[in-house]
Motif scaffolding. Structure first.
Motif, mmCIF file in Angstrom:
data_model
loop_
_atom_site.group_PDB
_atom_site.id
_atom_site.type_symbol
_atom_site.label_atom_id
_atom_site.label_comp_id
_atom_site.label_asym_id
_atom_site.label_seq_id
_atom_site.Cartn_x
_atom_site.Cartn_y
_atom_site.Cartn_z
ATOM 1 N N PHE A 68 -2.338 5.669 -2.466
ATOM 2 C CA PHE A 68 -2.431 5.604 -0.926
ATOM 3 C C PHE A 68 -1.743 6.567 0.039
ATOM 4 N N LEU A 87 -5.111 -6.263 1.407
ATOM 5 C CA LEU A 87 -4.981 -5.050 1.314
ATOM 6 C C LEU A 87 -5.822 -4.385 1.817
ATOM 7 N N THR A 117 -7.529 -3.562 -6.549
ATOM 8 C CA THR A 117 -7.029 -2.460 -6.301
ATOM 9 C C THR A 117 -6.191 -1.751 -7.298
ATOM 10 N N LEU A 126 0.695 -1.067 0.058
ATOM 11 C CA LEU A 126 0.106 -0.045 0.019
ATOM 12 C C LEU A 126 1.131 1.252 -0.051
ATOM 13 N N ALA A 160 -5.687 -1.603 4.712
ATOM 14 C CA ALA A 160 -5.986 0.087 4.772
ATOM 15 C C ALA A 160 -6.900 0.311 5.817
#
Length: 289
Positions: A69, A255, A237, A63, A259
């Motif tokens: 991100f 993920l 993603t 990420l 997150a």
């Protein structure tokens, strides 16, 4: 003093119910945390992991190696820090002015502030206001309309009312103006109130979601909550951009868990630093000395 059997039974049932409630509340956060730190191969094999055999930070590394991100985290950090400081400055200065009985038009202004608490303008007038101010597509569109809350201003005014009036009078005798009195005397004595309301503002700005959907069209300006919502609703993603060259993509579910942790933990870490002030600040304006 001997405890009666009824009291023992009540406390046993009470503690048991509270323990079960705490466990049910804590378990989702625990599970998200564990899955986010599980080795991808182990997660793909078991699917449900309560304690990983091998710990891994691969989900977080992936990420943080993407383009979108870290940028969204930086946007949320900007909103939470700058927005909180601006809101505290506006709210505390307005509340201090309202606490001064010699202020002209004080009752009228308090009535107008109370009116904003009783009647909300709604989404469409707020959108038109932001557009007329030329703030569309800017992070300031999430800060300026939320600078002052009528409820917070009135509560902070109650705290300032509880401070001795002699403080302001002594400062005036020593040659301090209103601004200097507010900055040098009132604010240092208002740390509990500032800590409590600062926490409320920080949480509100960090969790900005609906307003960001309305006013921000550029994905590069999205805060973490908007990006997180897109991740949770999407099966992939790909919207995160290109990851680092040597970072292998974990499963999408992992993920998403990572997150969620990144979006949750920073604001939780603020509480310990404000703990000593928060208990006093939570009762701000409720009791006068």
């Amino acid at each position: 003093m001997k405890r009666r059997p009824g009291d023992i039974a009540f406390q046993t049932v009470n503690y048991t119910a509270l323990g079960v409630l705490a466990l049910v509340t804590f378990f989702p956060l625990y599970y998200v945390f564990i899955v986010s730190l599980t080795e991808p191969a182990e997660f793909l094999q078991k699917r449900i992991v309560l304690w990983p055999e091998t710990w891994s930070f691969q989900s977080y590394a992936y990420l943080l190696s993407t383009e979108a991100f870290p940028r969204s985290v930086a946007n949320s950090a900007f909103l939470a820090s700058v927005g909180t400081l601006c809101s505290l400055a506006v709210s505390s200065s307005l509340a201090y002015a309202l606490s001064q009985r010699r202020m002209a038009g004080r009752r009228l202004l308090m009535g107008l502030i109370l009116l904003t608490i009783l009647f909300s303008p709604g989404v469409i007038p707020a959108y038109m206001l932001v557009r007329q101010l030329g703030l569309m597509g800017s992070l300031w569109a999430l800060i300026i309309p939320s600078l002052a809350s009528g409820w917070n201003v009135l509560l902070m005014k109650g705290f300032f009312d509880s401070l001795p009036a002699e403080l302001s009078e002594s400062a005036a005798i020593d040659g301090c103006g209103e601004v200097r009195t507010w900055l040098r005397i009132i604010l240092p004595l208002s740390l509990p109130a500032l800590a409590a309301f600062g926490l409320f503002h920080a949480v509100g700005y960090w969790n900005q979601f609906f307003s960001a959907l309305l006013y921000l069209n550029d994905p590069k300006q999205w805060p973490i909550q908007v990006l997180l919502q897109n991740m949770l609703l999407s099966a992939s993603t790909t919207d995160l951009g290109t990851p680092g060259e040597y970072v292998q993509a974990p499963p999408t579910e992992m993920l998403k868990m990572a997150a969620v942790m990144i979006a949750t933990v920073p604001i939780l870490l603020v509480y310990p630093f404000l703990q000593k002030h928060f208990a006093k600040g939570a009762l701000v304006g409720s009791v006068k000395s």
